[in-house]
Motif scaffolding. Structure first.
Motif, PDB file in Angstrom:
ATOM      1  N   GLU A 171       0.854  -1.194   0.022  1.00 45.33           N
ATOM      2  CA  GLU A 171       0.055   0.070  -0.084  1.00 45.33           C
ATOM      3  C   GLU A 171       0.932   1.099   0.126  1.00 45.33           C
ATOM      4  O   GLU A 171       2.083   1.270   0.467  1.00 45.33           O
ATOM      5  CB  GLU A 171      -0.927   0.080   1.298  1.00 45.33           C
ATOM      6  CG  GLU A 171      -1.845   1.215   1.473  1.00 45.33           C
ATOM      7  CD  GLU A 171      -2.819   1.278   0.184  1.00 45.33           C
ATOM      8  OE1 GLU A 171      -2.551   2.511  -0.407  1.00 45.33           O
ATOM      9  OE2 GLU A 171      -3.492   0.582  -0.147  1.00 45.33           O
ATOM     10  N   THR A 172       0.440   2.310  -0.750  1.00 41.47           N
ATOM     11  CA  THR A 172       1.331   3.444  -0.845  1.00 41.47           C
ATOM     12  C   THR A 172       0.676   4.627  -0.126  1.00 41.47           C
ATOM     13  O   THR A 172       1.233   5.545   0.231  1.00 41.47           O
ATOM     14  CB  THR A 172       1.511   3.737  -2.371  1.00 41.47           C
ATOM     15  OG1 THR A 172       0.041   4.167  -3.024  1.00 41.47           O
ATOM     16  CG2 THR A 172       2.159   2.964  -3.342  1.00 41.47           C
ATOM     17  N   GLU A 173      -0.617   4.595   0.421  1.00 40.82           N
ATOM     18  CA  GLU A 173      -1.187   5.674   0.851  1.00 40.82           C
ATOM     19  C   GLU A 173      -1.174   5.260   2.397  1.00 40.82           C
ATOM     20  O   GLU A 173      -1.324   4.073   2.808  1.00 40.82           O
ATOM     21  CB  GLU A 173      -2.968   5.742   0.622  1.00 40.82           C
ATOM     22  CG  GLU A 173      -3.001   6.294  -0.792  1.00 40.82           C
ATOM     23  CD  GLU A 173      -4.416   6.258  -1.247  1.00 40.82           C
ATOM     24  OE1 GLU A 173      -5.433   6.396  -0.309  1.00 40.82           O
ATOM     25  OE2 GLU A 173      -4.812   6.208  -2.419  1.00 40.82           O
ATOM     26  N   CYS A 175      -2.283   5.282   6.500  1.00 41.27           N
ATOM     27  CA  CYS A 175      -3.547   5.321   7.149  1.00 41.27           C
ATOM     28  C   CYS A 175      -3.393   6.356   8.163  1.00 41.27           C
ATOM     29  O   CYS A 175      -2.262   7.038   8.520  1.00 41.27           O
ATOM     30  CB  CYS A 175      -3.573   3.790   8.022  1.00 41.27           C
ATOM     31  SG  CYS A 175      -4.713   3.671   9.500  1.00 41.27           S
ATOM     32  N   LYS A 180       1.051   1.895   6.910  1.00 43.84           N
ATOM     33  CA  LYS A 180       0.451   1.825   5.305  1.00 43.84           C
ATOM     34  C   LYS A 180       0.065   0.181   5.259  1.00 43.84           C
ATOM     35  O   LYS A 180       0.658  -0.581   5.494  1.00 43.84           O
ATOM     36  CB  LYS A 180       1.579   2.236   4.588  1.00 43.84           C
ATOM     37  CG  LYS A 180       2.072   3.621   4.343  1.00 43.84           C
ATOM     38  CD  LYS A 180       2.875   3.808   3.287  1.00 43.84           C
ATOM     39  CE  LYS A 180       3.451   5.480   3.040  1.00 43.84           C
ATOM     40  NZ  LYS A 180       4.550   5.627   2.272  1.00 43.84           N
ATOM     41  N   GLN A 185      -7.965   0.454   6.374  1.00 40.76           N
ATOM     42  CA  GLN A 185      -7.895   1.058   5.079  1.00 40.76           C
ATOM     43  C   GLN A 185      -8.799   0.363   3.975  1.00 40.76           C
ATOM     44  O   GLN A 185      -8.714   0.889   3.072  1.00 40.76           O
ATOM     45  CB  GLN A 185      -6.313   1.460   4.619  1.00 40.76           C
ATOM     46  CG  GLN A 185      -5.613   2.391   5.372  1.00 40.76           C
ATOM     47  CD  GLN A 185      -4.097   2.480   4.924  1.00 40.76           C
ATOM     48  OE1 GLN A 185      -3.219   1.662   5.281  1.00 40.76           O
ATOM     49  NE2 GLN A 185      -4.013   3.331   3.805  1.00 40.76           N
ATOM     50  N   ARG A 194     -12.932   4.573  -0.085  1.00 46.03           N
ATOM     51  CA  ARG A 194     -11.593   4.863  -0.628  1.00 46.03           C
ATOM     52  C   ARG A 194     -11.225   3.850  -1.686  1.00 46.03           C
ATOM     53  O   ARG A 194     -10.847   4.297  -2.878  1.00 46.03           O
ATOM     54  CB  ARG A 194     -10.370   4.742   0.597  1.00 46.03           C
ATOM     55  CG  ARG A 194      -8.992   5.020   0.127  1.00 46.03           C
ATOM     56  CD  ARG A 194      -8.102   4.956   1.035  1.00 46.03           C
ATOM     57  NE  ARG A 194      -7.861   3.648   1.400  1.00 46.03           N
ATOM     58  CZ  ARG A 194      -6.793   2.885   0.830  1.00 46.03           C
ATOM     59  NH1 ARG A 194      -6.019   3.486   0.097  1.00 46.03           N
ATOM     60  NH2 ARG A 194      -6.581   1.694   1.127  1.00 46.03           N
ATOM     61  N   ARG A 198     -10.721   4.513  -5.843  1.00 50.40           N
ATOM     62  CA  ARG A 198      -9.498   3.954  -6.602  1.00 50.40           C
ATOM     63  C   ARG A 198     -10.012   2.893  -7.815  1.00 50.40           C
ATOM     64  O   ARG A 198      -9.467   3.072  -8.833  1.00 50.40           O
ATOM     65  CB  ARG A 198      -8.740   3.309  -5.333  1.00 50.40           C
ATOM     66  CG  ARG A 198      -7.568   2.740  -5.871  1.00 50.40           C
ATOM     67  CD  ARG A 198      -6.779   1.767  -4.970  1.00 50.40           C
ATOM     68  NE  ARG A 198      -5.946   2.610  -4.176  1.00 50.40           N
ATOM     69  CZ  ARG A 198      -5.235   2.341  -3.221  1.00 50.40           C
ATOM     70  NH1 ARG A 198      -4.908   0.811  -3.098  1.00 50.40           N
ATOM     71  NH2 ARG A 198      -4.429   3.200  -2.379  1.00 50.40           N
TER      72      ARG A 198
END
Length: 313
Positions: A171-173, A175, A180, A185, A194, A198
């Motif tokens: 994951e790049t985003e 929490c 991440k 999430q 979210r 996406r």
């Protein structure tokens, strides 16, 4: 018959319930949460409300068996709480500091998700079980683990923080916790929305969701239940993470039952079926598996569980 009060401290409201020891709720009420970043203000508001409501019924705090409090933060075994981020309060101990405001009555505090779990296993969806895991899918993911009738709180108050185990190391985003790839999430209400945004941006598959502004988890779940293929795909992807996390928990604590609560659980049996399918796909060691049930106490789970903190003693 003994009576006690269960209190659920939230970011917006503080909920109260007066209970008999057999679990009957005598009355409930709530007040706004207004701390100004001061724990003393929290204590004063709680005490003032308790005294007022008890006096209306001809009682005093001294007549209570005690007061249980569910609080949104990790609670150490001795009652210490490092901080309540959402309330802007740091370094408090309700067990020691709140009784002087309440005529010395005993106070017992616990994390709010743990309190909700106690409520559900006592009078809700987990009733009649001894080992249960409550998962609340709301703005975040709350979790309470009960094994053989006892809460698993851990050495530092972090027991049951399932929402922040890393499920996707790619994951790049980030929490809200700073990590991440946290479970939260993907399976919280905000996480489902979210993931939907996406997915909508990543493909051209037709979906009723494309016409929805301010997309929410409820929009996604309603569309999935109505037969929207992309919405169903999103729900399936999100609940796969949850099913896997539940399998991890089962291999560690072997609960009899998982109870699913929070706003997302309003999707009912449709949601349970998706979760169940993924959970079972990750359970290979034995055929006997935990039941999946919906929470039944709703927003009252916290006050029931807070009361149980006192009555189980």
């Amino acid at each position: 018959m003994k009576q006690c009060i269960g209190i659920d401290v939230g970011g917006t409201t503080i909920k109260f319930g007066l209970f008999f020891e057999d679990g009957r709720l005598v009355k409930k009420w709530e007040i706004p949460t207004r701390t100004g970043g001061r724990k003393e203000k929290l204590y004063q508001d709680i005490a003032s409300s308790v005294h007022k409501e008890l006096a209306a019924g001809g009682m005093t705090a001294r007549e209570l068996a005690g007061i249980g409090v569910g609080i949104p933060g990790p609670v150490l075994p001795d009652g210490r709480i490092g901080g309540l981020v959402n309330l802007g309060i740091h370094e408090l101990n309700l067990n020691a500091e709140l009784p002087p405001y309440l005529d010395g009555v005993k106070v017992s505090a616990a994390n709010d998700a743990n309190a909700a779990a106690l409520g559900e296993i006592w009078q809700g969806g987990g009733k009649d079980f001894q080992s249960m895991v409550l998962l609340t899918l709301g703005t975040g993911v709350g979790c309470g683990v009960i094994v053989n009738g006892r809460l698993i709180t851990g050495s530092f108050g972090m027991g049951g923080e399932l929402g922040h185990i890393i499920m996707n190391p790619h994951e790049t985003e980030a929490c809200n916790c700073g990590g991440k790839g946290c479970l939260e999430q993907y399976t919280s209400a905000t996480g489902i929305a979210r993931m939907a945004r996406r997915q909508l941006a990543a493909c051209e598959m037709p979906s009723s969701l494309r016409a929805v502004s301010g997309l929410t988890a409820r929009d996604v779940l309603d569309a999935a239940k109505a037969g929207d293929a992309l919405a169903a795909e999103i729900v399936d992807k999100c609940m796969r993470y949850l099913g896997l996390a539940m399998a991890y928990v089962s291999h560690m604590t072997d609960p009899e039952c998982f109870v699913i609560g929070g706003g997302v659980s309003r999707a009912g049996e449709y949601l349970l079926e998706v979760i169940r399918r993924h959970y079972e796909s990750f359970m290979h060691i034995q055929k006997a598996q935990a039941e999946l049930r919906l929470a039944t106490l709703g927003n009252d789970a916290g006050i029931y569980g807070a009361a149980r903190l006192i009555l189980e003693k």
